[in-house]
Design a protein around this motif. Structure first.
Motif, PDB file in Angstrom:
ATOM      1  N   GLU A 106       0.824  -1.214   0.000  1.00  0.00           N
ATOM      2  CA  GLU A 106       0.000   0.000   0.000  1.00  0.00           C
ATOM      3  C   GLU A 106       0.856   1.261   0.000  1.00  0.00           C
ATOM      4  OE1 GLU A 106      -3.550   0.146   2.113  1.00  0.00           O
ATOM      5  OE2 GLU A 106      -3.879  -2.015   2.101  1.00  0.00           O
ATOM      6  N   MET A 107       0.248   2.338  -0.468  1.00  0.00           N
ATOM      7  CA  MET A 107       0.934   3.633  -0.576  1.00  0.00           C
ATOM      8  C   MET A 107       0.732   4.427   0.711  1.00  0.00           C
ATOM      9  SD  MET A 107       2.635   6.065  -2.040  1.00  0.00           S
ATOM     10  CE  MET A 107       2.882   5.514  -3.729  1.00  0.00           C
ATOM     11  N   PHE A 108       1.838   4.973   1.242  1.00  0.00           N
ATOM     12  CA  PHE A 108       1.766   5.693   2.508  1.00  0.00           C
ATOM     13  C   PHE A 108       2.381   7.087   2.427  1.00  0.00           C
ATOM     14  CE2 PHE A 108       1.161   1.323   3.784  1.00  0.00           C
ATOM     15  CZ  PHE A 108       0.164   1.426   4.747  1.00  0.00           C
ATOM     16  N   HIS A 109       2.266   7.722   1.281  1.00  0.00           N
ATOM     17  CA  HIS A 109       2.728   9.108   1.192  1.00  0.00           C
ATOM     18  C   HIS A 109       1.922   9.861   0.141  1.00  0.00           C
ATOM     19  CE1 HIS A 109       5.242  12.650   0.906  1.00  0.00           C
ATOM     20  NE2 HIS A 109       5.768  12.284   2.055  1.00  0.00           N
ATOM     21  N   SER A 110       1.365  10.998   0.537  1.00  0.00           N
ATOM     22  CA  SER A 110       0.430  11.705  -0.328  1.00  0.00           C
ATOM     23  C   SER A 110       1.082  12.276  -1.583  1.00  0.00           C
ATOM     24  CB  SER A 110      -0.268  12.830   0.447  1.00  0.00           C
ATOM     25  OG  SER A 110       0.675  13.748   0.942  1.00  0.00           O
ATOM     26  N   LYS A 111       2.264  12.859  -1.460  1.00  0.00           N
ATOM     27  CA  LYS A 111       2.873  13.501  -2.635  1.00  0.00           C
ATOM     28  C   LYS A 111       3.440  12.484  -3.612  1.00  0.00           C
ATOM     29  CE  LYS A 111       3.766  18.061  -0.675  1.00  0.00           C
ATOM     30  NZ  LYS A 111       3.148  17.824   0.637  1.00  0.00           N
ATOM     31  N   VAL A 112       4.003  11.394  -3.109  1.00  0.00           N
ATOM     32  CA  VAL A 112       4.414  10.311  -4.003  1.00  0.00           C
ATOM     33  C   VAL A 112       3.184   9.790  -4.740  1.00  0.00           C
ATOM     34  CG1 VAL A 112       5.475   8.021  -4.149  1.00  0.00           C
ATOM     35  CG2 VAL A 112       6.353   9.700  -2.505  1.00  0.00           C
ATOM     36  N   ASP A 113       2.089   9.674  -4.013  1.00  0.00           N
ATOM     37  CA  ASP A 113       0.840   9.206  -4.612  1.00  0.00           C
ATOM     38  C   ASP A 113       0.315  10.183  -5.660  1.00  0.00           C
ATOM     39  OD1 ASP A 113      -1.455   7.262  -4.537  1.00  0.00           O
ATOM     40  OD2 ASP A 113      -2.513   9.099  -4.039  1.00  0.00           O
ATOM     41  N   GLU A 114       0.527  11.468  -5.450  1.00  0.00           N
ATOM     42  CA  GLU A 114       0.030  12.452  -6.414  1.00  0.00           C
ATOM     43  C   GLU A 114       0.764  12.338  -7.750  1.00  0.00           C
ATOM     44  OE1 GLU A 114      -0.368  16.439  -4.861  1.00  0.00           O
ATOM     45  OE2 GLU A 114      -1.071  15.633  -2.952  1.00  0.00           O
ATOM     46  N   LEU A 115       2.034  11.987  -7.724  1.00  0.00           N
ATOM     47  CA  LEU A 115       2.739  11.703  -8.981  1.00  0.00           C
ATOM     48  C   LEU A 115       2.084  10.516  -9.680  1.00  0.00           C
ATOM     49  CD1 LEU A 115       6.577  12.070  -8.247  1.00  0.00           C
ATOM     50  CD2 LEU A 115       5.242  13.365  -9.913  1.00  0.00           C
ATOM     51  N   TRP A 116       1.737   9.517  -8.906  1.00  0.00           N
ATOM     52  CA  TRP A 116       1.043   8.345  -9.451  1.00  0.00           C
ATOM     53  C   TRP A 116      -0.291   8.766 -10.054  1.00  0.00           C
ATOM     54  CZ3 TRP A 116      -0.467   3.515  -6.000  1.00  0.00           C
ATOM     55  CH2 TRP A 116      -0.856   2.469  -6.832  1.00  0.00           C
ATOM     56  N   HIS A 117      -1.024   9.634  -9.367  1.00  0.00           N
ATOM     57  CA  HIS A 117      -2.310  10.110  -9.865  1.00  0.00           C
ATOM     58  C   HIS A 117      -2.166  10.814 -11.221  1.00  0.00           C
ATOM     59  CE1 HIS A 117      -5.533   9.497  -6.860  1.00  0.00           C
ATOM     60  NE2 HIS A 117      -4.526   9.331  -6.035  1.00  0.00           N
ATOM     61  N   LEU A 118      -1.087  11.572 -11.399  1.00  0.00           N
ATOM     62  CA  LEU A 118      -0.859  12.247 -12.683  1.00  0.00           C
ATOM     63  C   LEU A 118      -0.708  11.235 -13.801  1.00  0.00           C
ATOM     64  CD1 LEU A 118       1.593  15.117 -11.635  1.00  0.00           C
ATOM     65  CD2 LEU A 118      -0.812  15.345 -12.286  1.00  0.00           C
ATOM     66  N   MET A 119      -0.062  10.108 -13.506  1.00  0.00           N
ATOM     67  CA  MET A 119       0.054   9.045 -14.502  1.00  0.00           C
ATOM     68  C   MET A 119      -1.312   8.418 -14.782  1.00  0.00           C
ATOM     69  SD  MET A 119       3.549   7.240 -13.054  1.00  0.00           S
ATOM     70  CE  MET A 119       3.573   5.938 -14.293  1.00  0.00           C
ATOM     71  N   LEU A 120      -2.104   8.225 -13.745  1.00  0.00           N
ATOM     72  CA  LEU A 120      -3.411   7.577 -13.889  1.00  0.00           C
ATOM     73  C   LEU A 120      -4.382   8.398 -14.728  1.00  0.00           C
ATOM     74  CD1 LEU A 120      -3.723   6.378 -10.198  1.00  0.00           C
ATOM     75  CD2 LEU A 120      -3.805   4.840 -12.168  1.00  0.00           C
ATOM     76  N   LYS A 121      -4.187   9.722 -14.755  1.00  0.00           N
ATOM     77  CA  LYS A 121      -5.065  10.586 -15.548  1.00  0.00           C
ATOM     78  C   LYS A 121      -5.014  10.231 -17.025  1.00  0.00           C
ATOM     79  CE  LYS A 121      -4.735  14.968 -14.894  1.00  0.00           C
ATOM     80  NZ  LYS A 121      -4.089  16.288 -14.598  1.00  0.00           N
ATOM     81  N   ASP A 122      -3.860   9.768 -17.478  1.00  0.00           N
ATOM     82  CA  ASP A 122      -3.698   9.359 -18.878  1.00  0.00           C
ATOM     83  C   ASP A 122      -3.941   7.851 -18.953  1.00  0.00           C
ATOM     84  OD1 ASP A 122      -2.900   8.804 -21.460  1.00  0.00           O
ATOM     85  OD2 ASP A 122      -1.065  10.007 -21.365  1.00  0.00           O
ATOM     86  N   GLU A 123      -5.199   7.458 -19.020  1.00  0.00           N
ATOM     87  CA  GLU A 123      -5.567   6.051 -18.887  1.00  0.00           C
ATOM     88  C   GLU A 123      -4.925   5.169 -19.950  1.00  0.00           C
ATOM     89  OE1 GLU A 123      -9.758   5.493 -18.665  1.00  0.00           O
ATOM     90  OE2 GLU A 123     -10.033   6.991 -17.073  1.00  0.00           O
ATOM     91  N   LYS A 124      -4.900   5.648 -21.190  1.00  0.00           N
ATOM     92  CA  LYS A 124      -4.354   4.846 -22.283  1.00  0.00           C
ATOM     93  C   LYS A 124      -2.876   4.557 -22.065  1.00  0.00           C
ATOM     94  CE  LYS A 124      -3.957   4.731 -27.332  1.00  0.00           C
ATOM     95  NZ  LYS A 124      -4.237   5.465 -28.586  1.00  0.00           N
ATOM     96  N   ASN A 125      -2.115   5.590 -21.756  1.00  0.00           N
ATOM     97  CA  ASN A 125      -0.682   5.392 -21.546  1.00  0.00           C
ATOM     98  C   ASN A 125      -0.403   4.632 -20.258  1.00  0.00           C
ATOM     99  OD1 ASN A 125       0.534   6.386 -23.855  1.00  0.00           O
ATOM    100  ND2 ASN A 125       0.569   8.488 -23.110  1.00  0.00           N
ATOM    101  N   TYR A 126      -1.266   4.788 -19.253  1.00  0.00           N
ATOM    102  CA  TYR A 126      -1.060   4.039 -18.018  1.00  0.00           C
ATOM    103  C   TYR A 126      -1.229   2.543 -18.274  1.00  0.00           C
ATOM    104  CZ  TYR A 126      -1.227   2.567 -13.161  1.00  0.00           C
ATOM    105  OH  TYR A 126      -0.957   1.929 -11.962  1.00  0.00           O
ATOM    106  N   GLU A 127      -2.220   2.192 -19.073  1.00  0.00           N
ATOM    107  CA  GLU A 127      -2.417   0.789 -19.449  1.00  0.00           C
ATOM    108  C   GLU A 127      -1.190   0.264 -20.182  1.00  0.00           C
ATOM    109  OE1 GLU A 127      -4.717  -1.434 -18.922  1.00  0.00           O
ATOM    110  OE2 GLU A 127      -6.458  -0.345 -18.163  1.00  0.00           O
ATOM    111  N   ARG A 128      -0.672   1.053 -21.124  1.00  0.00           N
ATOM    112  CA  ARG A 128       0.530   0.657 -21.875  1.00  0.00           C
ATOM    113  C   ARG A 128       1.719   0.488 -20.959  1.00  0.00           C
ATOM    114  NH1 ARG A 128       2.164   4.691 -26.168  1.00  0.00           N
ATOM    115  NH2 ARG A 128       3.904   3.238 -26.282  1.00  0.00           N
TER     116      ARG A 128
END
Length: 297
Positions: A106-128
């Motif tokens: 599990e993720m235990f840091h908000s700002k590290v997670d926010e970088l992850w969230h930026l990747m998740l916004k681009d669903e197509k590239n995240y799947e790739r």
């Protein structure tokens, strides 16, 4: 009338100046990223981690425009230096190594997670990215309220210290390790269970051969420590300053042993993190602020 025109002129000047300053700031963000881009490649992992796994992560990340992701993050946190942002990138990449290997981290840091969230916004590239990296999707599970998860946080600590260096950056971002528990149950499992049982219990089911190879090497490290005593691991830690040897000595040390307080457990005042870490970290093992259970399976 003259005053009105003057006020409009001053307002226009301030608007243009501010706009130009904003443009200059964005250019500076881009420039600083390009200058320090090489620093993002360095994960600082031990030989337990397959180099091919680390290479596949860097290769898969090329599906994203990381310069744009970095820029979006810096716009969100304009007071943060690129050096600080690079630290968050390093920890996110370390986290992706962990979730490639283990069933649930599990993720235990908000700002590290926010970088992850930026990747998740681009669903197509995240799947790739996920497919190129390990051949299956790395799920991000969100919940509305933060929760106290000491066992899950201890498991992250247990895996992390065997795979990566633990330095000032690690402690600043994650706080001290094993604040809630020493992880003895995990240690007992990896010392006593068969590799097939361990895979069923702890290894990610859909992952790459490189990740499986790392899991096997991870297990081997715990088999080897059965032949060692605490003094040997303390000596090895003093020689290398690696966290892995420190953990093997720490778990067998008495509660009054102060030798490992800089990395593990509580400090001499009974605090689990200093003020600079506390403000950026999640108290008592809660997960990220926007989602309380960011996990992989």
């Amino acid at each position: 009338m003259i005053y009105i025109i003057g006020a409009l002129f001053i307002g226009l000047f301030i608007f243009l100046f501010t706009r130009e300053s904003e443009k200059a700031k964005l250019e500076r963000f881009k420039r600083e990223y390009q200058i320090s881009k090489g620093d993002m490649q360095n994960i600082d992992f031990f030989d337990v981690v397959s180099e091919r796994l680390a290479y596949s992560l860097d290769n898969a990340l090329q599906t994203f425009d990381t310069a744009q992701l970095n820029l979006e993050f810096r716009i969100q946190y304009p007071r943060m230096s690129q050096k600080q942002v690079n630290e968050y990138w390093r920890e996110l990449k370390r986290y992706f190594i962990l979730v490639a290997i283990f069933k649930k981290v599990e993720m235990f840091h908000s700002k590290v997670d926010e970088l992850w969230h930026l990747m998740l916004k681009d669903e197509k590239n995240y799947e790739r990215f996920c497919q190129e990296y390990i051949g299956s999707k790395i799920q991000h599970i969100s919940h509305s309220q933060p929760t106290f998860k000491p066992t899950e946080r201890t498991f992250l600590d247990f895996c992390y210290v065997q795979l990566f260096t633990v330095d000032k950056v690690s402690l600043r971002i994650w706080g001290k390790f094993f604040k809630e528990d020493k992880g003895k149950q995990f240690l007992d499992d990896f010392e006593t269970l068969s590799i097939s049982s361990l895979k069923e219990k702890y290894m990610r089911t859909q992952t790459s051969l490189e990740a499986e190879e790392t899991f096997i090497k991870f297990h081997k490290r715990f088999i080897e420590i059965n032949e060692a005593n605490v003094k040997r691991w303390k000596d090895k830690y003093n020689e290398t300053n690696d966290a892995g040897p420190a953990y093997f000595a720490y778990i067998d040390a008495g509660e009054s042993d102060k030798e490992f307080n800089e990395v593990f457990g509580q400090d001499s005042h009974g605090n689990t993190s200093d003020s600079s870490t506390h403000s950026d970290n999640h108290d008592s093992g809660s997960s990220c602020s926007s989602c309380s259970s960011c996990s992989s399976s």
